[in-house]
Design a protein around this motif. Structure first.
Motif, PDB file in Angstrom:
ATOM      1  N   GLU A  70       0.781  -1.089   0.138  1.00 25.07           N
ATOM      2  CA  GLU A  70       0.062   0.029  -0.018  1.00 25.07           C
ATOM      3  C   GLU A  70       0.800   1.303  -0.077  1.00 25.07           C
ATOM      4  OE1 GLU A  70      -2.621   0.073   3.332  1.00 25.07           O
ATOM      5  OE2 GLU A  70      -3.630  -1.960   2.641  1.00 25.07           O
ATOM      6  N   ARG A  71       0.210   2.267  -0.566  1.00 28.32           N
ATOM      7  CA  ARG A  71       0.860   3.572  -0.283  1.00 28.32           C
ATOM      8  C   ARG A  71       2.262   3.705  -1.122  1.00 28.32           C
ATOM      9  NH1 ARG A  71      -1.489   7.616   2.936  1.00 28.32           N
ATOM     10  NH2 ARG A  71       0.360   8.317   3.375  1.00 28.32           N
ATOM     11  N   GLN A  72       2.135   3.118  -2.256  1.00 26.66           N
ATOM     12  CA  GLN A  72       3.448   3.365  -3.140  1.00 26.66           C
ATOM     13  C   GLN A  72       2.978   3.815  -4.423  1.00 26.66           C
ATOM     14  OE1 GLN A  72       6.155  -0.246  -1.986  1.00 26.66           O
ATOM     15  NE2 GLN A  72       4.287  -0.880  -2.638  1.00 26.66           N
ATOM     16  N   VAL A  73       3.868   4.468  -5.341  1.00 24.07           N
ATOM     17  CA  VAL A  73       3.545   5.039  -6.634  1.00 24.07           C
ATOM     18  C   VAL A  73       4.891   4.241  -7.168  1.00 24.07           C
ATOM     19  CG1 VAL A  73       4.040   6.786  -8.377  1.00 24.07           C
ATOM     20  CG2 VAL A  73       2.959   7.175  -5.957  1.00 24.07           C
ATOM     21  N   VAL A  74       4.196   3.413  -8.071  1.00 27.58           N
ATOM     22  CA  VAL A  74       5.185   2.284  -8.826  1.00 27.58           C
ATOM     23  C   VAL A  74       5.738   2.589 -10.181  1.00 27.58           C
ATOM     24  CG1 VAL A  74       5.507  -0.304  -9.294  1.00 27.58           C
ATOM     25  CG2 VAL A  74       4.442   0.374  -7.027  1.00 27.58           C
ATOM     26  N   ALA A  75       6.730   2.728 -10.443  1.00 27.41           N
ATOM     27  CA  ALA A  75       7.074   2.807 -11.940  1.00 27.41           C
ATOM     28  C   ALA A  75       7.442   1.545 -12.449  1.00 27.41           C
ATOM     29  CB  ALA A  75       8.614   3.931 -12.186  1.00 27.41           C
ATOM     30  N   THR A  76       6.575   0.985 -13.172  1.00 26.41           N
ATOM     31  CA  THR A  76       6.736  -0.485 -13.652  1.00 26.41           C
ATOM     32  C   THR A  76       7.678  -0.452 -14.822  1.00 26.41           C
ATOM     33  OG1 THR A  76       5.195  -0.384 -15.287  1.00 26.41           O
ATOM     34  CG2 THR A  76       4.389  -1.119 -13.073  1.00 26.41           C
ATOM     35  N   GLY A  77       8.207  -1.771 -15.110  1.00 28.18           N
ATOM     36  CA  GLY A  77       9.202  -1.891 -16.438  1.00 28.18           C
ATOM     37  C   GLY A  77       8.208  -1.706 -17.331  1.00 28.18           C
ATOM     38  N   GLY A  78       8.682  -1.489 -18.647  1.00 28.54           N
ATOM     39  CA  GLY A  78       7.948  -1.576 -19.748  1.00 28.54           C
ATOM     40  C   GLY A  78       7.209  -2.814 -20.176  1.00 28.54           C
ATOM     41  N   GLY A  79       7.850  -3.922 -19.695  1.00 30.58           N
ATOM     42  CA  GLY A  79       7.204  -5.252 -20.129  1.00 30.58           C
ATOM     43  C   GLY A  79       6.138  -5.691 -18.924  1.00 30.58           C
ATOM     44  N   ALA A  80       6.122  -5.152 -17.743  1.00 32.95           N
ATOM     45  CA  ALA A  80       5.484  -5.637 -16.588  1.00 32.95           C
ATOM     46  C   ALA A  80       3.998  -5.822 -17.270  1.00 32.95           C
ATOM     47  CB  ALA A  80       5.160  -4.678 -15.589  1.00 32.95           C
ATOM     48  N   ILE A  81       3.350  -4.958 -18.181  1.00 30.99           N
ATOM     49  CA  ILE A  81       2.118  -5.246 -18.693  1.00 30.99           C
ATOM     50  C   ILE A  81       1.949  -6.792 -19.221  1.00 30.99           C
ATOM     51  CG2 ILE A  81       2.623  -4.458 -20.907  1.00 30.99           C
ATOM     52  CD1 ILE A  81      -0.663  -3.770 -18.852  1.00 30.99           C
ATOM     53  N   LEU A  82       2.922  -7.353 -19.660  1.00 28.07           N
ATOM     54  CA  LEU A  82       2.956  -8.774 -20.276  1.00 28.07           C
ATOM     55  C   LEU A  82       2.291  -9.873 -19.315  1.00 28.07           C
ATOM     56  CD1 LEU A  82       6.309  -8.573 -22.447  1.00 28.07           C
ATOM     57  CD2 LEU A  82       3.881  -8.239 -22.870  1.00 28.07           C
ATOM     58  N   HIS A  83       2.631  -9.494 -17.996  1.00 27.95           N
ATOM     59  CA  HIS A  83       2.068 -10.421 -17.019  1.00 27.95           C
ATOM     60  C   HIS A  83       0.496 -10.240 -16.692  1.00 27.95           C
ATOM     61  CE1 HIS A  83       6.309 -11.050 -16.161  1.00 27.95           C
ATOM     62  NE2 HIS A  83       6.532  -9.721 -15.923  1.00 27.95           N
ATOM     63  N   GLN A  84      -0.205 -10.690 -17.771  1.00 27.59           N
ATOM     64  CA  GLN A  84      -1.655 -10.671 -17.807  1.00 27.59           C
ATOM     65  C   GLN A  84      -2.322 -11.262 -16.687  1.00 27.59           C
ATOM     66  OE1 GLN A  84      -3.708  -8.482 -20.431  1.00 27.59           O
ATOM     67  NE2 GLN A  84      -1.825  -7.543 -19.465  1.00 27.59           N
ATOM     68  N   ASP A  85      -1.802 -12.347 -15.952  1.00 32.70           N
ATOM     69  CA  ASP A  85      -2.456 -13.133 -15.188  1.00 32.70           C
ATOM     70  C   ASP A  85      -2.432 -12.498 -13.747  1.00 32.70           C
ATOM     71  OD1 ASP A  85       0.329 -13.687 -15.164  1.00 32.70           O
ATOM     72  OD2 ASP A  85       0.117 -15.505 -13.876  1.00 32.70           O
ATOM     73  N   LEU A  86      -1.496 -11.465 -13.931  1.00 33.92           N
ATOM     74  CA  LEU A  86      -1.537 -10.634 -12.418  1.00 33.92           C
ATOM     75  C   LEU A  86      -2.283  -9.268 -12.565  1.00 33.92           C
ATOM     76  CD1 LEU A  86       2.261 -10.870 -11.214  1.00 33.92           C
ATOM     77  CD2 LEU A  86       0.112 -11.601 -10.202  1.00 33.92           C
ATOM     78  N   TRP A  87      -2.669  -8.984 -13.867  1.00 28.67           N
ATOM     79  CA  TRP A  87      -3.199  -7.700 -13.988  1.00 28.67           C
ATOM     80  C   TRP A  87      -4.384  -7.255 -13.333  1.00 28.67           C
ATOM     81  CZ3 TRP A  87       0.701  -4.975 -15.264  1.00 28.67           C
ATOM     82  CH2 TRP A  87       0.656  -3.742 -15.072  1.00 28.67           C
ATOM     83  N   PRO A  88      -5.456  -8.044 -13.174  1.00 32.85           N
ATOM     84  CA  PRO A  88      -6.599  -7.830 -12.548  1.00 32.85           C
ATOM     85  C   PRO A  88      -6.320  -7.630 -11.132  1.00 32.85           C
ATOM     86  CG  PRO A  88      -7.261  -9.710 -13.814  1.00 32.85           C
ATOM     87  CD  PRO A  88      -5.619  -9.420 -13.913  1.00 32.85           C
ATOM     88  N   ARG A  89      -5.198  -8.131 -10.536  1.00 27.28           N
ATOM     89  CA  ARG A  89      -4.717  -7.835  -9.024  1.00 27.28           C
ATOM     90  C   ARG A  89      -4.132  -6.480  -9.211  1.00 27.28           C
ATOM     91  NH1 ARG A  89      -0.303 -11.344  -5.988  1.00 27.28           N
ATOM     92  NH2 ARG A  89      -0.222 -10.107  -4.061  1.00 27.28           N
ATOM     93  N   VAL A  90      -3.271  -6.209 -10.064  1.00 26.46           N
ATOM     94  CA  VAL A  90      -2.645  -4.752  -9.997  1.00 26.46           C
ATOM     95  C   VAL A  90      -3.899  -3.737 -10.129  1.00 26.46           C
ATOM     96  CG1 VAL A  90      -1.350  -3.312 -11.495  1.00 26.46           C
ATOM     97  CG2 VAL A  90      -0.669  -5.677 -11.092  1.00 26.46           C
ATOM     98  N   MET A  91      -4.648  -4.072 -11.002  1.00 24.37           N
ATOM     99  CA  MET A  91      -5.996  -3.065 -11.254  1.00 24.37           C
ATOM    100  C   MET A  91      -6.536  -2.449  -9.909  1.00 24.37           C
ATOM    101  SD  MET A  91      -6.667  -3.061 -15.032  1.00 24.37           S
ATOM    102  CE  MET A  91      -7.566  -1.614 -15.087  1.00 24.37           C
ATOM    103  N   ALA A  92      -6.858  -3.804  -9.212  1.00 24.53           N
ATOM    104  CA  ALA A  92      -7.673  -3.937  -7.998  1.00 24.53           C
ATOM    105  C   ALA A  92      -6.656  -2.896  -7.031  1.00 24.53           C
ATOM    106  CB  ALA A  92      -8.088  -5.011  -7.664  1.00 24.53           C
ATOM    107  N   SER A  93      -5.586  -3.210  -6.982  1.00 26.40           N
ATOM    108  CA  SER A  93      -4.711  -2.446  -5.927  1.00 26.40           C
ATOM    109  C   SER A  93      -4.235  -1.068  -5.809  1.00 26.40           C
ATOM    110  CB  SER A  93      -3.531  -3.328  -5.911  1.00 26.40           C
ATOM    111  OG  SER A  93      -2.601  -2.925  -6.546  1.00 26.40           O
TER     112      SER A  93
END
Length: 177
Positions: A70-93
């Motif tokens: 919590e309470r983080q601003v995360v600069a992802t790597g450009g390829g982080a979006i490739l981890h689609q199985d995790l993406w619903p969790r990322v968007m919910a967080s």
């Protein structure tokens, strides 16, 4: 969860905007590439030694870890979006913001950045201009579907981008920050 994830291609300003925004919000700024470098070594060395698959697995582990904080601003790597199985969790967080830039701007920024040689190994082995066009075309639909907000960074100062994201975050989460 109260996080902000900045996504987008290389050299779109994720790290710079994350630092400014985190300071304004009183959050922790996290640069995924920097964390991966500290844990595993320079990206080009990791990729040369173990390959992209190994690097992506480490990136996925870190993304899962950050999506649970919590309470983080995360600069992802450009390829982080490739981890689609995790993406619903990322968007919910938290709020996910896609930072964009025109290919010519990306190329100029990459050429001007002295860390490109060690921190941004080729993704395809093709010339830079071709690689940018090819990888952007493949990832754009993922970035578009995986973000709550998209902002163009060409010609917009990082502080202004941070202001826009801060406003959107405040409106989304109604915390009055």
């Amino acid at each position: 969860m109260e996080n902000i994830f900045l996504i987008g291609f290389r050299a779109t300003g994720k790290t710079t905007v994350a630092r400014i925004l985190a300071a304004r919000l009183g959050f922790t700024a996290v640069d995924m590439d920097e964390v991966l470098r500290r844990r595993h070594g320079a990206v080009n060395a990791v990729v040369a030694r173990h390959g992209w698959e190994y690097f992506r697995a480490r990136e996925k582990e870190l993304l899962a870890e950050l999506a649970g904080s919590e309470r983080q601003v995360v600069a992802t790597g450009g390829g982080a979006i490739l981890h689609q199985d995790l993406w619903p969790r990322v968007m919910a967080s938290g709020l996910v913001v896609w930072l964009t830039a025109e290919p010519a701007v990306i190329r100029a920024r990459l050429q001007a950045d002295e860390t490109t040689a060690t921190g941004r190994p080729s993704l395809t082995g093709r010339p830079a201009a071709d690689e940018i066009e090819e990888v952007l075309a493949a990832r754009e639909p993922l970035y578009r579907a995986g973000a709550h907000l998209a902002l163009a960074t060409d010609g917009t100062p990082p502080a202004e981008l941070a202001d826009r994201i801060h406003t959107s975050y405040r409106e989304t989460y109604s915390h009055g920050r």
